[in-house]
Design a protein around this motif. Structure first.
Motif, PDB file in Angstrom:
ATOM      1  N   ILE A 117     -18.966  49.939  20.659  1.00  0.00           N
ATOM      2  CA  ILE A 117     -19.306  50.260  19.859  1.00  0.00           C
ATOM      3  C   ILE A 117     -18.368  50.059  18.463  1.00  0.00           C
ATOM      4  CG2 ILE A 117     -19.835  52.734  18.579  1.00  0.00           C
ATOM      5  CD1 ILE A 117     -20.488  53.817  21.370  1.00  0.00           C
ATOM      6  N   MET A 118     -17.096  50.244  18.627  1.00  0.00           N
ATOM      7  CA  MET A 118     -16.051  49.976  17.620  1.00  0.00           C
ATOM      8  C   MET A 118     -16.137  48.506  17.596  1.00  0.00           C
ATOM      9  SD  MET A 118     -15.090  52.921  16.678  1.00  0.00           S
ATOM     10  CE  MET A 118     -13.526  52.404  15.992  1.00  0.00           C
ATOM     11  N   ARG A 119     -16.039  47.746  18.154  1.00  0.00           N
ATOM     12  CA  ARG A 119     -16.073  46.211  18.324  1.00  0.00           C
ATOM     13  C   ARG A 119     -16.174  45.798  16.986  1.00  0.00           C
ATOM     14  NH1 ARG A 119     -17.565  41.222  21.285  1.00  0.00           N
ATOM     15  NH2 ARG A 119     -18.771  40.698  19.005  1.00  0.00           N
ATOM     16  N   LYS A 120     -17.101  45.720  15.924  1.00  0.00           N
ATOM     17  CA  LYS A 120     -17.439  45.871  14.756  1.00  0.00           C
ATOM     18  C   LYS A 120     -16.282  45.676  13.515  1.00  0.00           C
ATOM     19  CE  LYS A 120     -20.875  42.607  15.525  1.00  0.00           C
ATOM     20  NZ  LYS A 120     -21.654  41.685  14.544  1.00  0.00           N
ATOM     21  N   THR A 121     -15.970  46.747  13.993  1.00  0.00           N
ATOM     22  CA  THR A 121     -14.779  47.671  13.077  1.00  0.00           C
ATOM     23  C   THR A 121     -13.957  47.395  12.986  1.00  0.00           C
ATOM     24  OG1 THR A 121     -14.311  49.661  14.233  1.00  0.00           O
ATOM     25  CG2 THR A 121     -15.861  49.905  13.158  1.00  0.00           C
TER      26      THR A 121
ATOM     27  N   LEU B  32     -17.778  50.503   4.046  1.00  0.00           N
ATOM     28  CA  LEU B  32     -16.600  52.092   4.861  1.00  0.00           C
ATOM     29  C   LEU B  32     -17.569  52.425   6.170  1.00  0.00           C
ATOM     30  CD1 LEU B  32     -13.614  52.979   2.799  1.00  0.00           C
ATOM     31  CD2 LEU B  32     -13.627  52.131   4.846  1.00  0.00           C
ATOM     32  N   THR B  33     -18.762  52.515   5.554  1.00  0.00           N
ATOM     33  CA  THR B  33     -19.376  54.380   6.001  1.00  0.00           C
ATOM     34  C   THR B  33     -19.784  53.232   7.487  1.00  0.00           C
ATOM     35  OG1 THR B  33     -19.625  54.372   3.918  1.00  0.00           O
ATOM     36  CG2 THR B  33     -21.841  55.100   5.644  1.00  0.00           C
ATOM     37  N   GLY B  34     -19.770  52.326   7.376  1.00  0.00           N
ATOM     38  CA  GLY B  34     -20.385  51.572   8.868  1.00  0.00           C
ATOM     39  C   GLY B  34     -19.222  51.526   9.797  1.00  0.00           C
ATOM     40  N   ASP B  35     -17.888  51.360   9.626  1.00  0.00           N
ATOM     41  CA  ASP B  35     -17.105  51.637   9.961  1.00  0.00           C
ATOM     42  C   ASP B  35     -16.965  53.740  10.564  1.00  0.00           C
ATOM     43  OD1 ASP B  35     -16.311  49.226   9.979  1.00  0.00           O
ATOM     44  OD2 ASP B  35     -14.209  49.655   8.322  1.00  0.00           O
ATOM     45  N   MET B  36     -17.689  54.367   9.864  1.00  0.00           N
ATOM     46  CA  MET B  36     -17.621  55.574   9.582  1.00  0.00           C
ATOM     47  C   MET B  36     -18.285  56.213  10.431  1.00  0.00           C
ATOM     48  SD  MET B  36     -15.900  57.685   8.016  1.00  0.00           S
ATOM     49  CE  MET B  36     -14.431  58.102   6.680  1.00  0.00           C
ATOM     50  N   HIS B  37     -19.282  55.590  10.725  1.00  0.00           N
ATOM     51  CA  HIS B  37     -20.859  55.652  11.387  1.00  0.00           C
ATOM     52  C   HIS B  37     -19.876  55.129  13.567  1.00  0.00           C
ATOM     53  CE1 HIS B  37     -23.818  56.032   8.082  1.00  0.00           C
ATOM     54  NE2 HIS B  37     -23.097  57.116   8.890  1.00  0.00           N
ATOM     55  N   ALA B  38     -19.381  54.257  12.573  1.00  0.00           N
ATOM     56  CA  ALA B  38     -18.966  53.525  14.850  1.00  0.00           C
ATOM     57  C   ALA B  38     -18.081  54.586  15.293  1.00  0.00           C
ATOM     58  CB  ALA B  38     -19.073  51.326  14.171  1.00  0.00           C
TER      59      ALA B  38
END
Lengths: 446, 446, 446, 446
Positions: D129-133, D8-14
């Motif tokens: 930047i958001m691709r993975k999310t 989730l943090t990864g999404d937040m960062h993106a």
């Protein structure tokens, strides 16, 4: 003297009001769609106030959203450093003042062209605010001698001389006019010759260089002097070695002044603690350095009578043929003029123009300001830019960190080292001792 | 009139200088270790300047590192809104002024205790700066009538009345003294009675309410009036319906003034475009509403002769027995006093204290300021807080969004709605038309 | 390589989150009564973000009244410059990281004592945020060679080396470990030896100095290279004179590296446009300057096969007996250590400590940081502090304008000249060309 | 759960990185001559960070002169409030996300036209930047049940729902999908129906309303609950009167939900301290108010087994024929849509649009945003805008103080009352208890 303070204060207020009106017009113009296309980050016109107020040195204005204008970094300076004050001191009459106010540069548009007070149509209103200040204040000394008090531009940031108008009025009224050129002779006198004389067309007949045993000791001894601290009591004792060492500073001033082609008289301004042998030594050195006369002034103790010898010496000097000349012709480039002052008067080995200063040298020439005289912004505590370097420094490197243009006053200002244009209050301000007594009289002013 | 401007301007400058000296002392104190333990975020004392300058409304000072003090959000107000100006207008003499200046609150320490000018030992210096202003300026009218001009506190933020000292001097010199209480009678007159009369101990014999056909039309018609815009030309034409509708506003002022127990004379200040039937209608309504007399004033056109009828009516009124009383006793709580003014004078249905205001109501009572009179900060364009609500609003909810304390002037200030304490320049400031002509004379002022 | 970016990005985010958590704790502490007595104007801990964002370089935070904290001047740096990143690269394990995070200095109290992350009880939470980053990322080259990617501290502001943990893991897994020490060998290599080797206790067997014909030409020719501008196309043509002139720069690096007592191999990293005679000339000069071997590397064109000669030369060098020594012992004073680096490695004639720097030299010694190694903050584009001075400057005066302490990473940072810790976007940022195509694939990255 | 946090943090960062990239592009554009003619004072796009940081709420950026851009007032919000997060939750696929990011409005030009991310050519880079999310995170419950975690938009400022993509994936994988709509049902559920269902085209078969005895008591009793303070212990004791009084709040939610035409099941989420008679009372009231079923959920104590009854009730409800309808058609004006929500769901008597909001209502309609659905920004602690008003307020006046446009997410945001978009740390942040133990394990998180 209170009345006097009030009059001068009136001038200060008019200067501040005119100065700040221009600032308000400028920010208002930015707010209303910026019709002059000013680059807000290029604005050089700050605001002024007559209180020492360190918190106003660096501020951000225009916060709080649309109706409050555009956020900008700016600040307040002390009134005496306002270009409006310099204009008052250099103007020939109200019309000349009006023209000069119109030429004041406040900033630049996106293509680097100067934006002036005239562009805002505010120079007229500024002149009207300044109208009453054009007349000098006639005061009298304790012995009833007439004295015109007029304008007070800073000598470290502006040119530091009494007004041209006051000098002209005095010349019509008296046989001899003594006018002041503030701070060190490397600052006030050089600017007197190269700026004020050039603008007024008047030529001095003689220079009176005021020297004290104490100041010479400071330049030669190891006394540490700091603003707001009590004097080192040892300075009151006889110290011939310190006088001997410090006299070189006086000698250099004499030498500098003689370059302008005018006879120099040295006034040895006596303190009660001065030793006779100290004064004798100083006198000898002054004469040897080329002073036409070197006489003791004792006006503080004896009033006018104590100044008679000095007066006679000055009268005599004015009768000596003189051959006045400027330090530099205006045709030199700005950099050359600055270097001339730095090398000849300050005895710097080189002038180092920092990046910003270098860029502006070119820019000001391009804008047509290249023919203006130079008004150095430098400490008055040293021939150099560093107030801690006493005596006669030589061969140092003088840093010019930035350049300013005072197009209304009519000079270009190189900033040498760190010049504060807004003093701060000390931790125990003198104002804490001022009050009224039970009769309503002021106490604590002196 | 230029001399006059200069004198008043002198007062303005002294007020600004004294006000800003306190601000500089305050920031300097924060810089030097904050010995009074002031909470920098609680500081209420701003700075003042005599130029309309929107960019100064909200600023951050003290930027640029240690030597420039502590970063803080603050701003500048216009001089007339300074508490120092209100103090000048309310002081009995120089000693009273000194005491009042000492009581000025600049902020609070971390435990919520007020920090005053006295704490900084600066009230004495402020008084000395203000010394000359204690004397009113004696002017004369075009017909040579004497007129004392003294102090100019804002009526929307301060109490808006001429000085007590000027009134006292006038009372010794003349048979009848007319003094001004600025802006709408809901503002200036209420403050005159409840603040100024309470402090001076003087009691008025009669009230002269100045009314124009035009202002009544504004309250009754659909004319849109905006500062800086030309008047709707239709307002110059006869419009009995608008007068009929707007007269209610005048009636309420008469009714309000009669509550204070003093006879009311209405002066119908005539414009050349007023219709006779409009004036007649207004006169009738004024008398019906309880005015003792309602007479036409024609001084603008005819000078003193045009005011004779009005003068006779006022003299007659002063001979009528009066029974003056305050609107509220000081013993009421702050909230009760505010509600009394809001409900009785403004005809609000309720007062809504916003969170901040509510907290300060309690706090000020705790600090011992509960016994002070109230000085409402409200627009003068409406009985309500909203300048767009003309006529006679009733039962509205009056928001008090914040509270201030003017402990030196001696009143508590509730802020109703949005009161600007620093005007902005319009897009075409009047100053752009001011200049000097070829003779050096001022042009463009009128 | 996208997965790789994501992993590194994860580390970046953790560093930013830990860094900014400390900043938020600090400002929160100021807001809640400042229990640690921090002088807000002494705070050195800024915030970080992973976007180039010039507008964040200098900001004022805490505006808007009490609930938003205390107004302060501060700013954001780019993540790679965070001390937390340097700590990750230097930590021996998670416990060492925890200890180092606790030692981070954020500012000083009113008596000049450092306030640390430990004082705020936040170093534990910072460590937990950083927990996952302690493990290096194992990647593979295009030919399947293993590669550990771990930490990315800036080489101009921090020490610019890959992590100690990654090196230690690699040493257990392989026969030979190659680790990177970023930017110029005057920066990355000196810091590798004097900071990283000192902390890790590991000693290198050989140095591989990577050189290109092109970079040598830059130091010797008159090609103007600017970030964001296309290369001067002439640099692709054969220019033996430029190689001859620029080779002195390479020679000095070889000489510098040999001072550390470790054999030096030069890798001549070939570009397709390099001339054979250019490479031959460079090789000759390298060997003459003391390189043990100088071999062509052609990995960009030929993959691993193109690096075989280089690999053999390095293996051979590691078998040469070495006598590693630090440039300076920690026992020297901070000023002496700085001067040692400046004079021996950069060949400065003198180090000029500006006022602020001089004050901190003493202060840091007093605080017990005198025994730390030095991490110079200097441009990587020149041996001097001025990126425009190419080639082999000598005898210049190196200005140290300020000093910082990275007590957690374990070094003292002298700032030489103007080092930007937050880049700005160019007028046409590369990001404007990045997008996804109709299949959702990324385009425009290369 | 740590891995989960990291994802989730990864999404937040993106989200933060994409959001802040746009901000940096915007300020960079202002710096480079402002080619889009943006009015800097109209910029609405702030920056985001994932730390509670009160000092960043209101800041001035771009200080320090030309190279740092343009001074502007702005601030940071918490990541979850970013429109980019809302876009992630509402996007149908990566291409839809790309389109929506392009439509994001950052401010307006001098003629009031919106400037978007597309105008800066940065929406592509933001998407990359958001691709993975775009891919939801598949987690499992403690009993191994699959759970998709995806996106976290705030429910008080954004729409507060799990992502459409996760729902769609889940619908392909399972028989029944339960999705969350955050905070109070007046906020999250209304937005679920009127925003998310409208965009996704999906229609729910049943609503599960989660209720606790404790929350009902809060709405009915006199318990004072404050964030960061321990709970009033009396709330754990049986208090039928408080349940009786507070049940009205639950009833209104049931009534509201039934308006959307979908069967409602109430889950009584049991706490160990709940009294049987309290639960019985609540169940009775729920059924009387129109809930199809009201069953106890005991999953916290018994895991999946404790939720069986609830699950059966929901399955049964999904088999009941439903007739889903939106609360309002998009064809209504913005003001009408807002009033519909305020009056029908919140039971306000009227909506008062403050000046700024009123102006934007018109403006947004003119700009073509009139057909968007409404996303109310309101406290979740009350049906009203005032978190202190518990229970079932009715007939109150709902103030809309400002309006925002989230053109990328696809809704218009009315701000009701005072919504903080950046939380502050408490005086004792939870982070002070977090650390690692001697084994390197995290402690103090729970």
């Amino acid at each position: 003297m209170e009345e006097f303070n009030l009059h001068l204060t009136g001038d200060m207020h008019a200067v501040a009001a005119a100065h700040n009106l221009l600032a308000a017009f400028l920010d208002s113009s930015l707010h209303f769609g910026n019709p002059h296309g000013i680059d807000p980050l290029s604005v050089t016109w700050r605001r002024v106030v007559d209180t020492n107020d360190r918190a106003l040195r660096q501020i951000v204005v225009g916060l709080g959203g649309k109706r409050n204008g555009i956020p900008r970094e700016t600040g307040f300076d002390i009134v005496a450093s306002s270009e409006v004050m310099a204009i008052l001191a250099l103007a020939g009459d109200i019309h000349d003042m009006r023209r000069r106010l119109g030429k004041v540069v406040v900033g630049y548009d996106s293509e680097g062209r100067p934006v002036t007070a005239e562009d805002f149509h505010v120079a007229g209103a500024m002149t009207v605010i300044m109208r009453k200040t054009i007349d000098p204040n006639l005061m009298q000394t304790l012995e009833g001698g007439p004295c015109l008090i007029h304008a007070g531009p800073f000598a470290n940031i502006a040119h530091g001389n009494s007004s041209i108008i006051a000098d002209r009025i005095a010349l019509r009224l008296c046989d001899y006019v003594v006018t002041e050129a503030g701070f060190g002779a490397d600052m006030g006198a050089e600017k007197f010759f190269d700026i004020k004389c050039r603008i007024s067309g008047l030529v001095p007949d003689a220079v009176l260089l005021v020297v004290t045993v104490r100041s010479v000791k400071l330049h030669g001894g190891e006394y540490d002097v700091r603003v707001g601290r009590p004097l080192d009591p040892r300075i009151r004792e006889i110290d011939l070695a310190a006088v001997q060492a410090g006299a070189a500073n006086m000698e250099r001033h004499i030498e500098n002044l003689r370059r302008f082609g005018v006879p120099v008289v040295v006034a040895l301004n006596r303190f009660p603690t001065d030793g006779e042998e100290e004064i004798a030594l100083l006198r000898e050195r002054a004469l040897a350095a080329g002073a036409q006369r070197a006489v003791v002034s004792d006006v503080h103790r004896k009033g006018g009578a104590g100044g008679l010898a000095m007066a006679h010496a000055v009268v005599e000097a004015t009768e000596t043929p003189a051959d006045f000349q400027f330090l530099y012709p205006l045709e030199l480039s700005l950099a050359e003029k600055i270097e001339r002052i730095a090398k000849v008067i300050y005895r710097a080995g080189e002038v180092v123009f920092e990046k910003k200063a270098k860029r502006k040298l070119e820019w000001f020439e391009d804008l047509g300001y290249g023919g203006l005289p130079i008004c150095m912004a430098k400490t008055q505590r040293s021939f150099s830019h560093d107030p801690k370097i006493r005596g006669c420094p030589e061969g140092f490197s003088l840093p010019v960190r930035d350049m300013g243009i005072s197009a209304g006053a009519g000079f270009v200002v190189p900033y040498c080292g760190d010049i504060l244009t807004m003093p701060g209050l000390p931790s125990e301000p003198g104002g804490t001792r001022v009050d009224i007594d039970e009769h309503g009289h002021t106490v604590g002013l002196f």
